[in-house]
Write an enzyme that holds these catalytic residues in place. Structure first.
Site: not given
Length: 383
Positions: A151, A179, A329
């Site tokens: 991905n 994907q 993140c």
């Protein structure tokens, strides 16, 4: 100026035909598919017809398809469902260092439960070595789990060869095809795969719907309990409208596959040419395989040494361009991509990577504008 969406590997816009297939069901079909009355039978029929259609396009029996809440659940069900806890004599799992976190985090949990996991390394393009896979298989190996197409960088793993190795050694083989669906031809009748995961929202279908192919040869323990839905493999009321939308998206992807692949490859090449015009051939680095046969056509991962990924993404967003890093993140800052780190890329390359991904709504004009915006941002940041 209209925004430019170049993050189709994360999620795709709902196709108009898919919405048309779903709307009447959302408005009028509210029965529970498990109910015996007419309203329930109508909902059950929707699920059955959709399952049959998807199975036909994938080359498997409809009895081998389990509907889930998405790709992550499909990956989790494949791994947890075949690894019966506590760990038995077959307590070894093989995966790769570049898998989606839906697989990597599941493997980490299985390690805590007594399993051992081998994480296959990859080369600088993101591809595994079949020789290393072969040498990693042990008598106690239960399962091999491998992504079809990555991905982040688009690398396509040697699924057919890996499946043959798994079958030769009596090892189960799971493929994360989230994907790859809609970009690569998939015929489950012609490959040695025991489990394969899919998600609707990567191909213009609705969010919150996925599927797991589980061959009739494979024993799978349910992980969600509380009902006999999905042949007692996944409890919970099915989503008929979402499943019908998934079926329509699979049909559209199947019917237009080759044209879509060619169009994605043309957009990818156009963006590389545009970046060369803006930054020069030495102004960026393309990550992943060069050979089109070894990569997904809709993903372009590019590094801009001298700039940080986070700064690039923020500036792109301010200019109306949606792209991604593919990395996690944490506390408001980006970590280096585990995929790029596993590929052994230098920190200045891994730390400046941006993933652009294309879809049915992407056009050449958007690519040209995006290249100009990228060039302006990168040149400014480097000064």
């Amino acid at each position: 100026m209209n925004p430019i969406y170049l993050d189709h590997a994360a999620a795709t816009p709902l196709l108009p035909e898919v919405l048309d297939a779903m709307l009447p069901l959302l408005r009028e079909q509210y029965g529970n598919p498990s109910s015996l009355h007419r309203f329930g039978r109508e909902a059950r029929s929707t699920v059955t017809v959709s399952r049959d259609a998807i199975a036909r396009f994938l080359g498997c029996s409809s009895k081998e398809l389990i509907f889930t809440g998405g790709g992550t659940e499909s990956d989790n069900l494949a791994l947890f469902g075949t690894a019966v806890v506590p760990a038995s004599k077959k307590n070894h799992i093989i995966t790769t260092a570049v898998e989606h976190h839906a697989v990597l985090h599941t493997c980490s949990r299985l390690e805590k439960l007594g399993y051992t996991v081998t994480y296959l390394p990859v080369d600088t393009t993101g591809l595994i070595s079949l020789d290393k896979l072969r040498s990693s298989i042990r008598p106690e190996t239960l399962l091999i789990s491998m992504m079809y197409g990555n991905n982040e960088v688009g690398a396509i793993q040697p699924i057919a060869e890996a499946g043959s190795l798994a079958r030769e050694h009596g090892v189960l083989f799971h493929v994360d095809a989230v994907q790859a669906l809609g970009m690569e031809p998939i015929d489950l009748s012609s490959v040695h795969v025991d489990l394969m995961s899919f998600s609707a929202h990567k191909i213009g279908g609705p969010r919150g719907v996925g599927a797991l192919y589980c061959s009739s040869r494979t024993k799978l323990e349910p992980q969600l309990l509380g009902g006999s839905q999905e042949r007692k493999k996944r409890a919970g009321t099915e989503n008929p409208a979402g499943i019908a939308g998934f079926a329509e998206a699979v049909k559209l992807a199947h019917d237009g596959l080759e044209d879509k692949r060619q169009r994605m490859e043309a957009l990818r090449s156009r963006m590389i040419d545009g970046l060369v015009r803006e930054l020069g051939a030495d102004g960026f680095v393309v990550n992943g395989p060069e050979d089109p046969a070894q990569r997904l056509p809709h993903i372009l991962n590019v590094s801009f040494p001298g700039c940080s990924t986070e700064t690039l993404l923020m500036n792109l967003d301010l200019q109306g361009v949606a792209a991604a890093s593919g990395s996690a993140c944490t506390s408001g800052s980006l970590e280096l991509s585990h995929v790029l780190v596993a590929m052994g890329l230098p920190p200045e390359v891994a730390g400046s990577a941006v993933r652009f991904s294309f879809g049915s709504t992407t056009n050449a004009e958007e690519i040209d504008r995006a290249c100009q915006i990228v060039g302006t941002i990168v040149n400014r940041l480097r000064k």
